[in-house]
Design an enzyme around this catalytic site. Structure first.
Site, PDB file in Angstrom:
ATOM      1  N   TYR A 158       0.847  -1.198   0.000  1.00 42.43           N
ATOM      2  CA  TYR A 158       0.000   0.000   0.000  1.00 42.43           C
ATOM      3  C   TYR A 158       0.876   1.240   0.000  1.00 42.43           C
ATOM      4  O   TYR A 158       1.798   1.357   0.802  1.00 42.43           O
ATOM      5  CB  TYR A 158      -0.926   0.024   1.219  1.00 42.43           C
ATOM      6  CG  TYR A 158      -1.838   1.235   1.230  1.00 42.43           C
ATOM      7  CD1 TYR A 158      -2.885   1.337   0.314  1.00 42.43           C
ATOM      8  CD2 TYR A 158      -1.647   2.274   2.124  1.00 42.43           C
ATOM      9  CE1 TYR A 158      -3.728   2.453   0.292  1.00 42.43           C
ATOM     10  CE2 TYR A 158      -2.480   3.399   2.117  1.00 42.43           C
ATOM     11  CZ  TYR A 158      -3.517   3.477   1.204  1.00 42.43           C
ATOM     12  OH  TYR A 158      -4.336   4.586   1.192  1.00 42.43           O
ATOM     13  N   ASP A 253       9.138   2.524   0.496  1.00 41.39           N
ATOM     14  CA  ASP A 253       8.061   3.244   1.156  1.00 41.39           C
ATOM     15  C   ASP A 253       8.144   2.936   2.648  1.00 41.39           C
ATOM     16  O   ASP A 253       7.714   1.879   3.107  1.00 41.39           O
ATOM     17  CB  ASP A 253       6.709   2.831   0.555  1.00 41.39           C
ATOM     18  CG  ASP A 253       5.562   3.630   1.159  1.00 41.39           C
ATOM     19  OD1 ASP A 253       5.802   4.369   2.139  1.00 41.39           O
ATOM     20  OD2 ASP A 253       4.430   3.509   0.653  1.00 41.39           O
ATOM     21  N   LYS A 281       3.579   9.420   8.775  1.00 40.80           N
ATOM     22  CA  LYS A 281       3.200   8.887  10.092  1.00 40.80           C
ATOM     23  C   LYS A 281       4.079   9.391  11.242  1.00 40.80           C
ATOM     24  O   LYS A 281       3.896  10.523  11.670  1.00 40.80           O
ATOM     25  CB  LYS A 281       3.071   7.367  10.000  1.00 40.80           C
ATOM     26  CG  LYS A 281       1.952   7.041   8.983  1.00 40.80           C
ATOM     27  CD  LYS A 281       1.473   5.636   8.875  1.00 40.80           C
ATOM     28  CE  LYS A 281       0.259   5.623   7.936  1.00 40.80           C
ATOM     29  NZ  LYS A 281       0.263   4.628   6.911  1.00 40.80           N
TER      30      LYS A 281
HETATM   31  C1  PLP Z   1      -0.197   5.052   5.429  1.00 39.73           C
HETATM   32  C2  PLP Z   1       0.663   4.700   4.293  1.00 39.73           C
HETATM   33  C3  PLP Z   1       0.749   5.506   3.145  1.00 39.73           C
HETATM   34  C4  PLP Z   1      -0.173   6.664   2.904  1.00 39.73           C
HETATM   35  O1  PLP Z   1      -0.008   7.675   3.833  1.00 39.73           O
HETATM   36  P1  PLP Z   1      -1.226   8.711   4.054  1.00 39.73           P
HETATM   37  O2  PLP Z   1      -0.655   9.701   5.010  1.00 39.73           O
HETATM   38  O3  PLP Z   1      -2.359   7.898   4.597  1.00 39.73           O
HETATM   39  O4  PLP Z   1      -1.546   9.308   2.740  1.00 39.73           O
HETATM   40  C5  PLP Z   1       1.690   5.190   2.193  1.00 39.73           C
HETATM   41  N1  PLP Z   1       2.503   4.127   2.338  1.00 39.73           N
HETATM   42  C6  PLP Z   1       2.445   3.332   3.416  1.00 39.73           C
HETATM   43  C7  PLP Z   1       3.402   2.194   3.538  1.00 39.73           C
HETATM   44  C8  PLP Z   1       1.513   3.576   4.419  1.00 39.73           C
HETATM   45  O5  PLP Z   1       1.426   2.735   5.452  1.00 39.73           O
END
Ligand code: PLP
Length: 452
Positions: A158, A253, A281
């Site tokens: 994701y 990511d 985050k």
């Molecule tokens: C949460 C998440 C995102 C997206 O971040 P948002 O602040 O919700 O747009 C992208 N990559 C990973 C791995 C995530 O866990």
């Protein structure tokens, strides 16, 4: 926050809170599904969501005054639990000076310095306002830098809701991606190739199928959005080698793993360095922040020093920068990793005991890395999304509700990670493990997940 939920609170929880119910009715009339982000609606576990009123440390209190031991922790930002004092103090200092300026601030320079000193592959960084924005921008940079259009992602990985990522696997490795949502143009989805996680051979075949076309491979180095699925030994080094040999960029990511697995994230923990890293985050300490970074050479291609355009009115927002500085400062002063590993190990031990005494060891799998974990309702060692998807999500739903009735808030979806923070106590963890035992009993008492 009040203490442990007793029997009465449990009965109330089972009945559903009056205020949350009323709020949800109003919310659904005004906002799609009643929420600002889909997972919050409990759609995948059934029932109605509770509305959050306040968080402190490991606890979350809902609109009806019920208290939960919280393993959602806003899906990752709260490494030290809800509103640690140093974040609260930083924010009250910051707000007296202003909320947004439209001019650069010293805070950005200081936070950029911290990020560059902590994350091994980052020399320069650009701040944005969400993880989604970070991944979208990183992909634009990768395309701009390589002059190639195609990207490769992993099935079940994701990366936020950008068009390039809302793509599901076609019928074979060499096929084009299929739009994962209405509104994503086929032409856009066709530029994304999806390969299984933990399968370097599949990535190699993608490079063979599209020679000279792939700009980047983007991957969560530790998969945490298909439930927690650790990288197999050698996998990250193999994708590092393959991307380099084929002139493509490797994008890690680290929106979840950044600052959570180590000060330098998964790249530090596993010893493999990407070309670009996306963050979010924890970096925002609970405020909306994302970032992407890499070598000076690559990052200098971003506007205004280079031709690749990306911008943001609230990017580098001073409140968010202060919260981020408070978080990274605390990590540097009092590294939380040993504590999180101890708590994680206790949780794992207790969950495994609960599984054994419930006699379901051949029907569930608990996977953990540091403070991240998932209980899957499927047997075996799950190493990709195809395997993770064999989990009995109806049974997870019953388990989730049983835990919730017992005052434990787990993610309302099988494929989200449980987040431990340093604010969780050993007593919280012991209580959680007891409730896992009871809730496994509830989940397996029902014939097949017990349709909620
Ligand atoms: C949460 C998440 C995102 C997206 O971040 P948002 O602040 O919700 O747009 C992208 N990559 C990973 C791995 C995530 O866990």
């Amino acid at each position: 926050m009040t203490g442990e939920p007793g029997r009465r609170a449990r009965a109330r929880a089972a009945a559903g809170g009056v205020k949350s119910k009323a709020l949800f009715r109003r919310a659904t009339a005004l906002m799609p599904g009643g929420v600002s982000s889909p997972v919050r609606s409990f759609a995948s576990v059934g029932g109605e969501p509770f509305f959050a009123a306040a968080g402190r440390g490991a606890r979350l209190r809902d609109a009806d005054g019920r208290s939960y031991i919280d393993y959602v922790q806003s899906y990752g930002p709260h490494l030290f639990g809800h509103v640690p004092l140093f974040v609260r103090n930083a924010l009250s200092r910051a707000i007296r000076r202003g909320t947004s300026f439209g001019a650069p601030t010293e805070l950005e320079v200081r936070l950029a310095g911290r990020v560059a000193s902590m994350v091994p592959s980052i020399e320069m960084v650009r701040f944005v306002s969400s993880g989604t924005e970070a991944t979208m921008s990183a992909i634009r940079l990768a395309r701009g830098a390589t002059g190639r259009a195609r990207i490769v992602k992993t099935d079940g990985g994701y990366h936020g809701h950008g068009d390039a990522f809302l793509v599901s696997a076609g019928s074979g490795v060499a096929t084009l991606g299929i739009a994962g949502s209405p509104g994503v143009p086929d032409a856009s989805a066709a530029l994304t190739t999806v390969v299984p996680y933990n399968d370097a051979g599949a990535l190699a075949r993608a490079f063979e199928s599209f020679p000279g076309e792939i700009a980047a491979f983007i991957v969560e180095p530790l998969a945490a959005n298909m439930g927690v699925v650790p990288p197999r030994p050698g996998y990250l080094q193999a994708v590092r080698d393959l991307t380099r040999e084929n002139g493509a960029l490797l994008v890690f990511d680290e929106v979840i793993s950044g600052f959570r697995l180590a000060p330098g994230g998964a790249q530090e923990r596993y010893g493999v360095l990407p070309d670009l890293t996306t963050l979010g985050k924890i970096l925002g300490g609970g405020l909306p922040v994302g970032a992407y970074g890499g070598s000076r050479e690559l990052m200098s291609r971003m506007a205004p020093s280079g031709p690749v355009y990306q911008a943001g009115t609230l990017s580098g927002n001073p409140l968010a920068m202060e919260a981020g500085l408070a978080m990274l400062g605390e990590i540097a002063r009092r590294p939380p990793y040993a504590r999180l590993e101890t708590l994680g190990a206790r949780l794992e031990e207790g969950v495994r005991e609960a599984i054994a005494s419930a006699g379901v060891a051949d029907r569930v799998t608990y996977q953990r890395v540091a403070s991240l974990s998932t209980l899957f309702f499927a047997p075996g060692d799950l190493h990709d999304f195809t395997a993770a998807k064999t989990s009995d999500t109806a049974r997870y739903a019953t388990f989730f509700h049983a835990m919730r009735e017992r005052g434990i808030f787990l993610p309302p979806a099988q494929f989200e990670a449980w987040f431990l923070s340093t604010a969780h106590t050993e007593a919280d963890v012991r209580r959680t493990c007891r409730m896992v035992g009871e809730s496994l009993g509830a989940a397996f008492a029902a014939p097949e997940g017990g349709g909620r």
